[in-house]
Design an enzyme around this catalytic site. Structure first.
Site, PDB file in Angstrom:
ATOM      1  N   GLY A  22       0.774  -1.239   0.000  1.00  0.00           N
ATOM      2  CA  GLY A  22       0.000   0.000   0.000  1.00  0.00           C
ATOM      3  C   GLY A  22       0.804   1.286   0.000  1.00  0.00           C
ATOM      4  O   GLY A  22       1.837   1.409  -0.663  1.00  0.00           O
ATOM      5  N   ASP A  69       5.751  -5.400  15.613  1.00  0.00           N
ATOM      6  CA  ASP A  69       4.463  -4.845  16.008  1.00  0.00           C
ATOM      7  C   ASP A  69       4.760  -3.511  16.684  1.00  0.00           C
ATOM      8  O   ASP A  69       5.390  -3.466  17.745  1.00  0.00           O
ATOM      9  CB  ASP A  69       3.774  -5.800  16.979  1.00  0.00           C
ATOM     10  CG  ASP A  69       2.406  -5.314  17.438  1.00  0.00           C
ATOM     11  OD1 ASP A  69       2.119  -4.112  17.323  1.00  0.00           O
ATOM     12  OD2 ASP A  69       1.624  -6.145  17.949  1.00  0.00           O
ATOM     13  N   VAL A  70       4.319  -2.405  16.053  1.00  0.00           N
ATOM     14  CA  VAL A  70       4.695  -1.080  16.556  1.00  0.00           C
ATOM     15  C   VAL A  70       4.051  -0.743  17.889  1.00  0.00           C
ATOM     16  O   VAL A  70       4.404   0.265  18.512  1.00  0.00           O
ATOM     17  CB  VAL A  70       4.363   0.028  15.527  1.00  0.00           C
ATOM     18  CG1 VAL A  70       5.184  -0.157  14.257  1.00  0.00           C
ATOM     19  CG2 VAL A  70       2.866   0.079  15.220  1.00  0.00           C
ATOM     20  N   TYR A 163     -11.021   5.911  14.497  1.00  0.00           N
ATOM     21  CA  TYR A 163     -10.027   6.263  13.478  1.00  0.00           C
ATOM     22  C   TYR A 163      -9.855   7.778  13.399  1.00  0.00           C
ATOM     23  O   TYR A 163      -8.735   8.296  13.405  1.00  0.00           O
ATOM     24  CB  TYR A 163     -10.459   5.710  12.128  1.00  0.00           C
ATOM     25  CG  TYR A 163      -9.474   5.951  11.010  1.00  0.00           C
ATOM     26  CD1 TYR A 163      -8.383   5.112  10.831  1.00  0.00           C
ATOM     27  CD2 TYR A 163      -9.642   7.016  10.127  1.00  0.00           C
ATOM     28  CE1 TYR A 163      -7.472   5.325   9.798  1.00  0.00           C
ATOM     29  CE2 TYR A 163      -8.744   7.236   9.089  1.00  0.00           C
ATOM     30  CZ  TYR A 163      -7.656   6.390   8.932  1.00  0.00           C
ATOM     31  OH  TYR A 163      -6.764   6.611   7.908  1.00  0.00           O
ATOM     32  N   LYS A 167      -6.391   9.869  14.306  1.00  0.00           N
ATOM     33  CA  LYS A 167      -5.668  10.670  13.321  1.00  0.00           C
ATOM     34  C   LYS A 167      -5.584  12.144  13.732  1.00  0.00           C
ATOM     35  O   LYS A 167      -4.594  12.821  13.453  1.00  0.00           O
ATOM     36  CB  LYS A 167      -6.322  10.512  11.945  1.00  0.00           C
ATOM     37  CG  LYS A 167      -6.180   9.113  11.367  1.00  0.00           C
ATOM     38  CD  LYS A 167      -4.730   8.676  11.256  1.00  0.00           C
ATOM     39  CE  LYS A 167      -4.577   7.321  10.589  1.00  0.00           C
ATOM     40  NZ  LYS A 167      -3.160   6.924  10.423  1.00  0.00           N
TER      41      LYS A 167
END
Length: 259
Positions: A22, A69-70, A163, A167
Site C-alpha cells: 500500500g 508490532d509497533v 479512526y 488521526k
C-alpha cells in the site's frame, strides 16, 4: 547545492512502518528511488521480504526487513537497534502503520476502540520516541507521520470515530514533537491523505456504489488518490528540500477538505 540536489537521499537510512504494501510501500520505493536505504518494519514478515526483494531489484539500494508490532516496545526497540547496527544512523522515520474499524460509536466495542488507538496513536508515539532519541544525538533527522484528512474532518457516511480521533491525535502529536525537538534539528511533519485506491480498496472503488460515489462527489478532483501520489511529498519531507518545514500538516486529498 541546486534545488534538485536537495531532494537527493543517497546513503540515507529510512525506516518505514507498514512498508510491505500500500501507501507505505509506495513511499518506501520513492525514498529508494532517491538513493535511500530502507528498513521495512511490518507485522507481515513474508510480504515485507517480497517488497524488499522488489525494491532491491528495481532501485539497487539496501533493504533491511524487521518483523515488528509497533505497539510493542520491545519490537520498536528491536527495529531501531537493527537499523543502527546495519546503517549506523537513522535519517528518516515514516510512521505509516495503521488500521481502521468501522462501527457506530454507540455499538463499537472497547476492544475495537483500543486496537485503533493502540496502532494509530501509541505506535506512532513509541516509534517516534525511540527514533527521536537517536536523532537528537545525531542532531538531525526527519520524522513523517501519516495522519489523514479524517483528523481534520469527519467522514461521511461511514462511522469511524476511533479512526478519526486517532488521526486528529497524530496531528497534535506531530506538532508537539516538532516544537520539542526543533532545537535538536529534528523535524516532525505529517501527511494527511484523502481517499486512496490501494490493492485493498481497488475493487471497492472499481465496483462503485453509494458510498464511494458520495466520496467522489465530495472530492473536487473527482477521483481517489493512488499510492504514488504520496511519493513526491514524502521525499520532500524526508530530504533537505524541506529543511525549514516542521510541525506541518500536508493534506493530499484531491480537494476534499476545501469544501
Amino acid at each position: 547545492m541546486t534545488v534538485m540536489d536537495k531532494f537527493k537521499m543517497e546513503g540515507y537510512c529510512s525506516i518505514v512502518t507498514g512498508g510491505a504494501t500500500g501507501l507505505g510501500n509506495a513511499m518506501a520505493k520513492a525514498f529508494a528511488e532517491m538513493g535511500s536505504n530502507i528498513v521495512i518494519a511490518d507485522l507481515d514478515g513474508a510480504k515485507a521480504e517480497q517488497a524488499a526483494a522488489e525494491i532491491r531489484s528495481e532501485k539497487g539500494v539496501q533493504v533491511l526487513v524487521v518483523q515488528a508490532d509497533v505497539t510493542k516496545m520491545a519490537d520498536v526497540d528491536h527495529v531501531v537497534a537493527e537499523a543502527e547496527n546495519t546503517f549506523g544512523k537513522i535519517d528518516v522515520l515514516l510512521n505509516n502503520a495503521g488500521i481502521v474499524r468501522n462501527a457506530k460509536a454507540e455499538e463499537m466495542s472497547y476492544q475495537d476502540w483500543n486496537d485503533v488507538i493502540n496502532v494509530n496513536l501509541n505506535g506512532v508515539f513509541l516509534m517516534s520516541q525511540a527514533v527521536g532519541r537517536v536523532m537528537i544525538l545525531q542532531k538531525r533527522g526527519s520524522i513523517i507521520n501519516i495522519s489523514s484528512m479524517s483528523g481534520i474532518i469527519v467522514n461521511t457516511p461511514q462511522c469511524q470515530c476511533a479512526y478519526n480521533a486517532s488521526k486528529a491525535a497524530v496531528i497534535a502529536l506531530t506538532k508537539s514533537l516538532a516544537a520539542e525537538w526543533a532545537n535538536h534539528a529534528v523535524r516532525v511533519n505529517t501527511i494527511a491523505p484523502g481517499y486512496m485506491k490501494t490493492e485493498l480498496t481497488r475493487k471497492f472503488f472499481e465496483n462503485g456504489g453509494g458510498m464511494t460515489d458520495k466520496w467522489m462527489e465530495m472530492t473536487p478532483m473527482g477521483r481517489p488518490g493512488v499510492p504514488e501520489d504520496l511519493g513526491g511529498i514524502a521525499v520532500y519531507l524526508a530530504s533537505e528540500a524541506s529543511s525549514y518545514a516542521t510541525g506541518g500538516v500536508f493534506v493530499v486529498d484531491g480537494g476534499y477538505t476545501v469544501l
